[in-house]
Design a protein around this motif. Structure first.
Motif, mmCIF file in Angstrom:
data_model
loop_
_atom_site.group_PDB
_atom_site.id
_atom_site.type_symbol
_atom_site.label_atom_id
_atom_site.label_comp_id
_atom_site.label_asym_id
_atom_site.label_seq_id
_atom_site.Cartn_x
_atom_site.Cartn_y
_atom_site.Cartn_z
ATOM 1 N N HIS A 178 39.041 30.100 48.172
ATOM 2 C CA HIS A 178 38.660 30.890 47.014
ATOM 3 C C HIS A 178 39.923 31.363 46.300
ATOM 4 C CE1 HIS A 178 34.955 31.360 49.578
ATOM 5 N NE2 HIS A 178 34.427 31.030 48.417
ATOM 6 N N PHE A 179 39.843 31.516 44.996
ATOM 7 C CA PHE A 179 40.994 31.973 44.217
ATOM 8 C C PHE A 179 41.165 33.486 44.293
ATOM 9 C CE2 PHE A 179 39.741 28.138 41.564
ATOM 10 C CZ PHE A 179 40.675 27.318 42.172
ATOM 11 N N VAL A 180 40.039 34.183 44.513
ATOM 12 C CA VAL A 180 40.031 35.643 44.449
ATOM 13 C C VAL A 180 39.240 36.201 45.623
ATOM 14 C CG1 VAL A 180 39.406 37.666 43.055
ATOM 15 C CG2 VAL A 180 40.070 35.532 41.924
ATOM 16 N N VAL A 181 39.710 37.321 46.156
ATOM 17 C CA VAL A 181 38.908 38.119 47.085
ATOM 18 C C VAL A 181 38.559 39.415 46.367
ATOM 19 C CG1 VAL A 181 38.915 39.473 49.207
ATOM 20 C CG2 VAL A 181 39.845 37.164 49.215
ATOM 21 N N ALA A 182 37.265 39.695 46.251
ATOM 22 C CA ALA A 182 36.797 40.914 45.587
ATOM 23 C C ALA A 182 35.960 41.723 46.561
ATOM 24 C CB ALA A 182 35.972 40.580 44.349
ATOM 25 N N ALA A 183 36.292 42.997 46.692
ATOM 26 C CA ALA A 183 35.583 43.881 47.629
ATOM 27 C C ALA A 183 34.799 44.933 46.861
ATOM 28 C CB ALA A 183 36.569 44.555 48.581
ATOM 29 N N ILE A 184 33.584 45.181 47.300
ATOM 30 C CA ILE A 184 32.732 46.226 46.726
ATOM 31 C C ILE A 184 32.537 47.310 47.773
ATOM 32 C CG2 ILE A 184 30.455 46.777 45.784
ATOM 33 C CD1 ILE A 184 30.229 43.840 44.919
ATOM 34 N N ASP A 185 32.987 48.508 47.459
ATOM 35 C CA ASP A 185 32.728 49.665 48.314
ATOM 36 C C ASP A 185 31.458 50.322 47.791
ATOM 37 O OD1 ASP A 185 32.698 51.865 49.936
ATOM 38 O OD2 ASP A 185 34.557 52.745 49.180
ATOM 39 N N ILE A 220 36.990 32.779 35.232
ATOM 40 C CA ILE A 220 36.661 32.861 36.651
ATOM 41 C C ILE A 220 35.146 32.832 36.796
ATOM 42 C CG2 ILE A 220 36.832 34.247 38.744
ATOM 43 C CD1 ILE A 220 39.494 33.155 37.906
ATOM 44 N N VAL A 221 34.649 31.971 37.678
ATOM 45 C CA VAL A 221 33.216 31.909 37.945
ATOM 46 C C VAL A 221 32.964 32.408 39.366
ATOM 47 C CG1 VAL A 221 32.818 30.018 36.328
ATOM 48 C CG2 VAL A 221 33.360 29.495 38.715
ATOM 49 N N ASN A 222 31.711 32.655 39.685
ATOM 50 C CA ASN A 222 31.376 33.264 40.972
ATOM 51 C C ASN A 222 31.846 32.426 42.160
ATOM 52 O OD1 ASN A 222 29.838 35.531 42.328
ATOM 53 N ND2 ASN A 222 28.780 33.765 43.208
ATOM 54 N N ALA A 271 37.541 46.341 44.025
ATOM 55 C CA ALA A 271 38.949 45.982 43.887
ATOM 56 C C ALA A 271 39.061 44.500 44.194
ATOM 57 C CB ALA A 271 39.826 46.804 44.831
ATOM 58 N N PHE A 272 40.173 43.891 43.815
ATOM 59 C CA PHE A 272 40.321 42.455 44.039
ATOM 60 C C PHE A 272 41.786 42.078 44.164
ATOM 61 C CE2 PHE A 272 40.086 43.225 39.470
ATOM 62 C CZ PHE A 272 41.187 42.537 38.979
ATOM 63 N N SER A 273 41.987 40.888 44.685
ATOM 64 C CA SER A 273 43.332 40.330 44.817
ATOM 65 C C SER A 273 43.243 38.821 44.654
ATOM 66 C CB SER A 273 43.926 40.675 46.192
ATOM 67 O OG SER A 273 45.196 40.061 46.354
ATOM 68 N N PHE A 274 44.196 38.260 43.939
ATOM 69 C CA PHE A 274 44.281 36.810 43.840
ATOM 70 C C PHE A 274 44.942 36.280 45.114
ATOM 71 C CE2 PHE A 274 44.032 38.205 39.438
ATOM 72 C CZ PHE A 274 43.098 37.318 38.919
ATOM 73 N N THR A 275 44.381 35.237 45.689
ATOM 74 C CA THR A 275 44.891 34.738 46.969
ATOM 75 C C THR A 275 46.323 34.231 46.861
ATOM 76 O OG1 THR A 275 43.828 32.607 46.505
ATOM 77 C CG2 THR A 275 42.619 34.162 47.890
ATOM 78 N N ARG A 276 46.769 33.880 45.665
ATOM 79 C CA ARG A 276 48.162 33.444 45.494
ATOM 80 C C ARG A 276 49.132 34.627 45.521
ATOM 81 N NH1 ARG A 276 45.992 33.154 40.191
ATOM 82 N NH2 ARG A 276 47.030 34.583 38.733
ATOM 83 N N ASP A 277 48.584 35.846 45.369
ATOM 84 C CA ASP A 277 49.405 37.060 45.373
ATOM 85 C C ASP A 277 48.704 38.119 46.215
ATOM 86 O OD1 ASP A 277 51.333 38.950 44.828
ATOM 87 O OD2 ASP A 277 50.558 39.429 42.818
ATOM 88 N N PRO A 278 48.580 37.878 47.517
ATOM 89 C CA PRO A 278 47.743 38.739 48.368
ATOM 90 C C PRO A 278 48.246 40.168 48.523
ATOM 91 C CG PRO A 278 49.004 37.193 49.700
ATOM 92 C CD PRO A 278 49.214 36.783 48.276
ATOM 93 N N HIS A 311 30.375 42.762 36.276
ATOM 94 C CA HIS A 311 31.492 43.598 35.809
ATOM 95 C C HIS A 311 32.816 43.024 36.296
ATOM 96 C CE1 HIS A 311 33.843 47.252 34.989
ATOM 97 N NE2 HIS A 311 32.815 47.709 34.297
ATOM 98 N N CYS A 312 32.858 42.644 37.581
ATOM 99 C CA CYS A 312 34.086 42.110 38.167
ATOM 100 C C CYS A 312 34.435 40.745 37.566
ATOM 101 C CB CYS A 312 33.920 41.996 39.678
ATOM 102 S SG CYS A 312 35.395 41.430 40.553
ATOM 103 N N LEU A 313 33.452 39.881 37.396
ATOM 104 C CA LEU A 313 33.709 38.565 36.798
ATOM 105 C C LEU A 313 34.279 38.706 35.395
ATOM 106 C CD1 LEU A 313 30.597 36.492 37.947
ATOM 107 C CD2 LEU A 313 32.999 35.951 38.416
ATOM 108 N N GLN A 314 33.746 39.636 34.629
ATOM 109 C CA GLN A 314 34.248 39.840 33.274
ATOM 110 C C GLN A 314 35.691 40.333 33.297
ATOM 111 O OE1 GLN A 314 32.607 39.162 30.244
ATOM 112 N NE2 GLN A 314 34.736 39.435 29.583
#
Length: 665
Positions: free
Chosen positions: A59-66, A196-198, A75-82, A183-186
């Motif tokens: 995956h390109f992105v890790v997104a966490a929902i609290d 970025i798609v789901n 919050a999120f992080s791009f896997t290329r810049d963890p 919201h996060c995808l936007q």
């Protein structure tokens, strides 16, 4: 399908080589004849691809929902810049004096049940509706506690809106998660050069560690319904335990990112039982006093620490130990209770009932739901500013609808009711506000704080947890100056109390790190004992006579509990429990096996006190070639945040469909 993996202590118990499940599937125990958990190199928990030491799963992105009881965010992080964790945009709306790094966990549905808005937008729109119009809309807040408090959770559970009407809980939860997804995808697309798609995202949803498996499955199902992941691609979604996420993040803290422990020098001023202030270590007593160095400078293999996650609804406590290599081992199963910040709200409601009458408060809540929301918004703002160092009273504005409704229902004004209550700590101000003294405000906090302090105290006394060095205080409720002061005064002479500056965001940031590398927590503790009911060959003198049954000309002992894993047993990522089953009938194509659970470690029979039906295990054997000689190998994994199951038809060599359902027991 539910999730997990396992390895345990050297607790061995031999079992008969042949047994029969209660539904008629018989199982020669040729794959795991001893009550131990074996290591599987092919376990799904060890299959994930890694990039630069982080689990990316492509995956390109890790997104966490609290997903909190009172406030939520992502919050999120791009896997290329963890190493770069990015917080969500600032939310529109908010309250005076309250930061809006998160948004209220509020859902507003139109009168026809369709989604309208979430968070501040939902709350503010609902607040501005005319009274008669507001009664038609579905307004939900603090609904997450349904999953903790409901002992019979299933997909058909309903929750009540502010207008007293009910709606499927699964629908409300999925609306909220879909809002975060969109919201996060936007935001991701706005920040990226490409759309970025789901499918580009690995999602992480946080849940309390004390939640049982049904609540975790409920959240997963809501996420599926919201389109975050799907049953055909379950690994796109991870369930993270809130105190684990906080633990992962807190180890990366720099000392300057912690609240100095002399910020709140007094506590117990307003009647707390912990009025004596012990001698405490200072922040500089850490081995390294350089504020730029991480807290973990003082950590080494074997360091033990306690994580106290105080959220809006629940309080979670977990005890961790650092292993060689930096992974985390859980030392004691997660514990806690419903002692979160909403307990303070409940105490405030009880105070209003004592002052104005139970009948009036219940009437106001049901007939003026928007007015009640307005009142609790005003209280929330004051609750967040309450501190043991403040001596000024706190003024809470009572909505005009509250004052008017009391006059209409009781035939007198609210000032008369407050005078009649006759408390030196509760007055009516000349500005038309309910005035609480610092002592009165502290009294609202005290019941839940004493529960928290008492549980911490009991936990750190346990001999198996000897040697604790640190206590991390995290979660939204831990922003409270009252709670911070009480915890420090009670325990800083025993352990080093560490509180992050962004205490309410520590779980969210840690969840992103967990999503990048889910293997960082290597060893967990099973919350319950799990197993199935089987028929063992009956042995005179060993088995109770009332358990004797005859099948196919042989005598069996019924209701025998075949243990998969025991409560508080260590379970490790990559370890498995394996059973093999053969069909009782040659044409049998599937079976459903009941899973039982107990809080006790040692269980003999499924009829023992405290043993409950907790789930159903579904196994498919569509290929009937081989008849009754077919064998289905089932692999159970208990070491992850969810329980997982896999199955293989040994006769055909094909993977078989297998799933555990905790919501249809």
């Amino acid at each position: 399908m539910m999730y997990g993996s396992s390895k345990g202590d050297d607790r061995r118990r031999s079992v008969p080589s042949t047994r029969m499940t209660e539904n008629g599937f018989i199982g020669p125990q040729s794959y795991n004849a001893k009550k131990t958990l074996s290591r599987s190199s092919s376990s799904s928990s060890s299959k994930s691809a890694k990039t630069n030491g982080h689990n990316s799963d492509y995956h390109f992105v890790v997104a966490a929902i609290d997903f909190g009881t009172t406030y939520s965010g992502y919050a999120f992080s791009f896997t290329r810049d963890p190493d770069s964790i990015r917080m969500m945009r600032k939310w529109e709306g908010g309250d005076p004096g309250v930061t809006n790094q998160k948004t209220p966990t509020t859902v507003l549905l139109k009168p026809n049940g369709e989604f309208h808005s979430f968070g501040f937008s939902a709350r503010d729109f609902y607040h501005d509706l005319e009274e008669n119009e507001a009664r038609k809309w579905y307004y939900f807040e603090k609904f997450k506690m349904t999953l903790h408090s409901n002992q019979d959770l299933h997909k058909g559970v309903e929750i009540q809106a502010a207008n007293r009407k009910r709606m499927l809980a699964l629908k409300v939860f999925s609306y909220a998660l879909r809002f975060f997804k969109e919201h996060c995808l936007q935001e991701l697309s706005d920040q990226s050069a490409t759309r970025i798609v789901n499918e580009d995202i690995r999602w992480v949803i946080t849940v309390p560690a004390i939640w049982r498996q049904p609540a975790k499955q409920f959240m997963r199902q809501a996420a599926y319904d919201a389109g975050l992941a799907s049953p055909s691609n379950p690994s796109q979604l991870l369930i993270a335990l809130e105190p684990e996420a906080a633990s992962i993040y807190c180890r990366k803290l720099k000392q300057r990112e912690c609240v100095p422990d002399d910020d709140h020098s007094t506590s117990g001023t307003f009647g707390s039982s912990l009025s004596l202030k012990p001698q405490r270590q200072s922040t500089s007593s850490l081995a390294s006093s350089n504020p730029s160095l991480p807290v973990s400078t003082d950590f080494k293999a074997g360091t033990r620490y306690l994580v106290v996650d105080c959220g809006g609804g629940t309080v979670d406590l977990t005890v961790h130990e650092i292993e060689v290599g930096g992974t985390i081992k859980e030392l004691y199963k997660a514990s806690g209770g419903a002692w979160g910040a909403i307990g303070v709200d409940q105490e405030f409601e009880e105070l209003l009932k004592r002052i104005f009458g139970i009948d009036f408060v219940l009437s106001f809540k049901s007939t003026k739901p928007a007015g009640w929301v307005d009142l609790m918004i005003a209280f929330e703002a004051k609750k967040r500013t309450a501190s043991p160092t403040k001596s000024n009273p706190l003024n809470i504005s009572l909505p005009f609808s509250f004052i008017e409704h009391y006059q209409k229902l009781k035939g007198q004004n609210v000032e008369a009711a407050i005078r009649r209550f006759n408390s030196k700590d509760i007055k009516w101000s000349s500005q038309g506000m309910l005035r609480l003294s610092p002592a009165a405000m502290h009294a609202l906090f005290d019941p839940v704080m004493q529960e928290i302090l008492g549980h911490i105290s009991e936990l750190i006394k346990k001999p198996e947890l000897d040697g604790l060095k640190f206590l991390f205080l995290v979660g939204g409720f831990s922003e409270s100056s009252f709670l911070q002061a009480e915890v420090r005064n009670a325990f800083s002479h025993k352990v080093k109390v560490i509180i992050p500056q962004d205490v309410s965001l520590s779980i969210l940031k840690g969840a992103v790190i967990f999503g990048l590398d889910p293997t960082i927590v290597r060893v967990r503790r099973s919350a319950l004992t799990y197993g199935v009911g089987v028929l063992n060959k009956f042995i005179d003198g060993k088995h109770p006579p009332e358990k004797q049954v005859q099948k196919d000309g042989e005598w069996w002992c019924t209701d025998v509990f075949d243990t998969f894993v025991m409560a508080d047993q260590s379970v490790t990522l990559g370890d498995v429990v394996t059973r093999a089953y053969t069909p009782a009938k040659s044409y049998q194509t599937h079976t459903v096996i009941t899973i039982y659970s107990s809080e006790k470690e040692h269980v003999m029979y499924t009829t023992d006190p405290g043993v409950k039906r907790c789930a159903e295990l579904y196994l498919d054997m569509p290929d009937i070639t081989g008849g009754k000689s077919r064998q289905l190998q089932t692999t159970m994994m208990f070491g992850d945040t969810e329980i997982k199951v896999e199955a293989k038809d040994l006769t055909s060599g094909k993977v078989a469909k297998a799933a555990i359902d905790f919501l249809n027991k």
